[in-house]
Design a protein around this motif. Structure first.
Motif, PDB file in Angstrom:
ATOM      1  N   THR A 210       0.811  -1.226   0.000  1.00 21.67           N
ATOM      2  CA  THR A 210       0.000   0.000   0.000  1.00 21.67           C
ATOM      3  C   THR A 210       0.836   1.264   0.000  1.00 21.67           C
ATOM      4  O   THR A 210       0.309   2.348   0.197  1.00 21.67           O
ATOM      5  N   ALA A 211       2.145   1.162  -0.203  1.00 22.41           N
ATOM      6  CA  ALA A 211       3.011   2.347  -0.160  1.00 22.41           C
ATOM      7  C   ALA A 211       2.608   3.338  -1.250  1.00 22.41           C
ATOM      8  O   ALA A 211       2.196   2.940  -2.347  1.00 22.41           O
ATOM      9  N   PRO A 212       2.723   4.640  -0.961  1.00 19.07           N
ATOM     10  CA  PRO A 212       2.413   5.649  -1.983  1.00 19.07           C
ATOM     11  C   PRO A 212       3.193   5.387  -3.273  1.00 19.07           C
ATOM     12  O   PRO A 212       4.390   5.108  -3.240  1.00 19.07           O
ATOM     13  N   GLY A 213       2.496   5.460  -4.397  1.00 17.76           N
ATOM     14  CA  GLY A 213       3.133   5.291  -5.701  1.00 17.76           C
ATOM     15  C   GLY A 213       3.067   3.890  -6.256  1.00 17.76           C
ATOM     16  O   GLY A 213       3.139   3.698  -7.477  1.00 17.76           O
ATOM     17  N   LEU A 214       2.923   2.885  -5.394  1.00 12.25           N
ATOM     18  CA  LEU A 214       2.926   1.502  -5.888  1.00 12.25           C
ATOM     19  C   LEU A 214       1.636   1.147  -6.617  1.00 12.25           C
ATOM     20  O   LEU A 214       1.644   0.333  -7.536  1.00 12.25           O
ATOM     21  N   ASP A 215       0.531   1.740  -6.212  1.00 11.67           N
ATOM     22  CA  ASP A 215      -0.707   1.491  -6.935  1.00 11.67           C
ATOM     23  C   ASP A 215      -0.602   2.035  -8.356  1.00 11.67           C
ATOM     24  O   ASP A 215      -1.027   1.388  -9.321  1.00 11.67           O
ATOM     25  N   GLU A 216      -0.013   3.237  -8.477  1.00 11.10           N
ATOM     26  CA  GLU A 216       0.216   3.811  -9.814  1.00 11.10           C
ATOM     27  C   GLU A 216       1.197   2.942 -10.603  1.00 11.10           C
ATOM     28  O   GLU A 216       1.063   2.765 -11.815  1.00 11.10           O
ATOM     29  N   ALA A 217       2.208   2.386  -9.898  1.00 15.15           N
ATOM     30  CA  ALA A 217       3.169   1.513 -10.578  1.00 15.15           C
ATOM     31  C   ALA A 217       2.472   0.261 -11.113  1.00 15.15           C
ATOM     32  O   ALA A 217       2.780  -0.204 -12.212  1.00 15.15           O
ATOM     33  N   ARG A 218       1.528  -0.279 -10.344  1.00 14.52           N
ATOM     34  CA  ARG A 218       0.776  -1.456 -10.810  1.00 14.52           C
ATOM     35  C   ARG A 218       0.068  -1.160 -12.127  1.00 14.52           C
ATOM     36  O   ARG A 218      -0.021  -2.011 -13.012  1.00 14.52           O
ATOM     37  N   GLN A 219      -0.451   0.047 -12.240  1.00 15.91           N
ATOM     38  CA  GLN A 219      -1.223   0.400 -13.422  1.00 15.91           C
ATOM     39  C   GLN A 219      -0.340   0.779 -14.611  1.00 15.91           C
ATOM     40  O   GLN A 219      -0.660   0.455 -15.754  1.00 15.91           O
ATOM     41  N   ARG A 220       0.783   1.431 -14.349  1.00 10.24           N
ATOM     42  CA  ARG A 220       1.565   2.036 -15.435  1.00 10.24           C
ATOM     43  C   ARG A 220       2.835   1.273 -15.806  1.00 10.24           C
ATOM     44  O   ARG A 220       3.405   1.529 -16.865  1.00 10.24           O
ATOM     45  N   LEU A 221       3.300   0.382 -14.935  1.00 11.17           N
ATOM     46  CA  LEU A 221       4.578  -0.287 -15.173  1.00 11.17           C
ATOM     47  C   LEU A 221       4.404  -1.776 -15.459  1.00 11.17           C
ATOM     48  O   LEU A 221       5.287  -2.575 -15.175  1.00 11.17           O
ATOM     49  N   LYS A 222       3.285  -2.158 -16.038  1.00  6.94           N
ATOM     50  CA  LYS A 222       3.051  -3.555 -16.364  1.00  6.94           C
ATOM     51  C   LYS A 222       3.648  -3.882 -17.732  1.00  6.94           C
ATOM     52  O   LYS A 222       3.585  -3.083 -18.667  1.00  6.94           O
ATOM     53  N   LEU A 223       4.198  -5.083 -17.825  1.00  6.27           N
ATOM     54  CA  LEU A 223       4.817  -5.498 -19.085  1.00  6.27           C
ATOM     55  C   LEU A 223       3.805  -5.545 -20.220  1.00  6.27           C
ATOM     56  O   LEU A 223       4.132  -5.246 -21.372  1.00  6.27           O
ATOM     57  N   ASP A 224       2.561  -5.912 -19.906  1.00  4.74           N
ATOM     58  CA  ASP A 224       1.582  -6.068 -20.979  1.00  4.74           C
ATOM     59  C   ASP A 224       1.114  -4.731 -21.558  1.00  4.74           C
ATOM     60  O   ASP A 224       0.322  -4.705 -22.503  1.00  4.74           O
ATOM     61  N   ARG A 225       1.592  -3.630 -21.009  1.00  4.07           N
ATOM     62  CA  ARG A 225       1.289  -2.312 -21.586  1.00  4.07           C
ATOM     63  C   ARG A 225       2.306  -1.910 -22.651  1.00  4.07           C
ATOM     64  O   ARG A 225       2.128  -0.918 -23.343  1.00  4.07           O
ATOM     65  N   MET A 226       3.375  -2.699 -22.768  1.00  6.32           N
ATOM     66  CA  MET A 226       4.440  -2.363 -23.705  1.00  6.32           C
ATOM     67  C   MET A 226       4.152  -2.939 -25.086  1.00  6.32           C
ATOM     68  O   MET A 226       3.535  -3.997 -25.216  1.00  6.32           O
ATOM     69  N   THR A 227       4.632  -2.242 -26.109  1.00  2.00           N
ATOM     70  CA  THR A 227       4.525  -2.758 -27.472  1.00  2.00           C
ATOM     71  C   THR A 227       5.556  -3.863 -27.677  1.00  2.00           C
ATOM     72  O   THR A 227       6.455  -4.057 -26.841  1.00  2.00           O
TER      73      THR A 227
END
Length: 299
Positions: A210-227
């Motif tokens: 629950t640390a600040p920023g990790l929820d955003e990391a879950r959404q934005r730093l996922k491998l399946d978001r990459m081309t």
């Protein structure tokens, strides 16, 4: 949990992008500042808002540096400078490098003719994947304070200085250093900062974090978001990190082997010298030590 990598070890597979790659490609985007702001808020224990990113040393000089490290320079809403650096492999003079980096920022980000009251506050945040120094903790904080050599008291600011500079202590005017020894973390995360270090160590973000920023990391730093192209580049980056670590491991192993061989040869020379001083025949000394007659004569 993943521990320090040895020869041939690869970064643990995960659904999330490594932090150093995210710094290179994703966190420089203003839309993703929330990830970095969350990490800095957790580390510095105060709300951090990134105003903008500034020029840093990101253009590396060689291929080794290109994969070995990455840095980012941010300015927060208070006008303070935050230098974040990730270092993948050992650098024996890294402490001096930290000092050089902050000193450079202090002098670069003040205009000629400005008073010393315009010197910027600098934070140096260092995320290292090697054993830096000798210590038992995983996070170290360094700051400057002046302590009396007779009374042992800490030199404080006057009320006027506190009001003018908007700080409470002298140390707040000087650069501060943070060192996160990521590979040394091998326990269950029990605090927000440890949750961040766990992610940096393993590349994974548990659902319970629950640390600040990790929820955003879950959404934005996922491998399946990459081309597909981005994924290929990312996996090449991981491969190069493994190669760098293998090279370092091999060099150290060869160095140790060469050192042991040289030590044995020195023992043979010393033995031959002692036997020679006792007037033992040279051919006998040669048979015992394995040294040639010519080598023995030169001792």
């Amino acid at each position: 949990m993943k521990k320090e990598n040895g020869k041939g070890d690869e970064p643990m597979p995960s659904n999330y992008i490594r932090f150093d790659w995210a710094m290179k490609r994703l966190l420089r985007n203003k839309a993703n500042f929330a990830v970095l702001e969350g990490f800095l808020t957790t580390l510095l224990n105060e709300k951090i808002v990134i105003q903008k990113l500034l020029e840093s040393e990101s253009n590396q000089e060689d291929e080794f540096d290109k994969y070995n490290r990455v840095d980012m320079l941010a300015e927060n809403s208070k006008g303070e400078l935050i230098l974040i650096e990730v270092q993948n492999n050992n650098e024996y003079a890294y402490f001096q490098r930290m000092l050089f980096g902050t000193s450079k920022l202090v002098t670069e980000y003040i205009n000629r003719g400005e008073g010393y009251d315009k010197v910027r506050k600098v934070y140096s945040v260092n995320i290292v994947y090697f054993s830096l120094g000798s210590g038992k903790d995983i996070v170290y904080h360094g700051k400057t304070e002046f302590r009396g050599i007779h009374q042992g008291d800490v030199l404080e600011l006057t009320p006027f200085q506190k009001q003018t500079f908007k700080v409470d202590s002298v140390s707040q005017l000087y650069p501060e250093y943070y060192i996160l020894k990521v590979n040394d973390f091998n326990q269950v995360a029990r605090s927000p900062l440890e949750e961040w270090i766990y992610y940096m160590n393993t590349g994974d973000i548990p659902d319970s974090a629950t640390a600040p920023g990790l929820d955003e990391a879950r959404q934005r730093l996922k491998l399946d978001r990459m081309t597909k192209e981005e994924l290929n580049a990312y996996y090449r980056h991981l491969d190069n990190i493994v190669i760098l670590r293998d090279n370092i491991y091999t060099e150290r192993a060869e160095g140790r082997a060469e050192g042991r061989a040289e030590g044995r040869m020195e023992e043979k020379r010393e033995m031959a010298h002692n036997m020679k001083s006792l007037n033992i025949p040279l051919d006998t000394i040669s048979q015992v030590t394995g040294l040639s007659i010519e080598e023995i004569k030169s001792l």
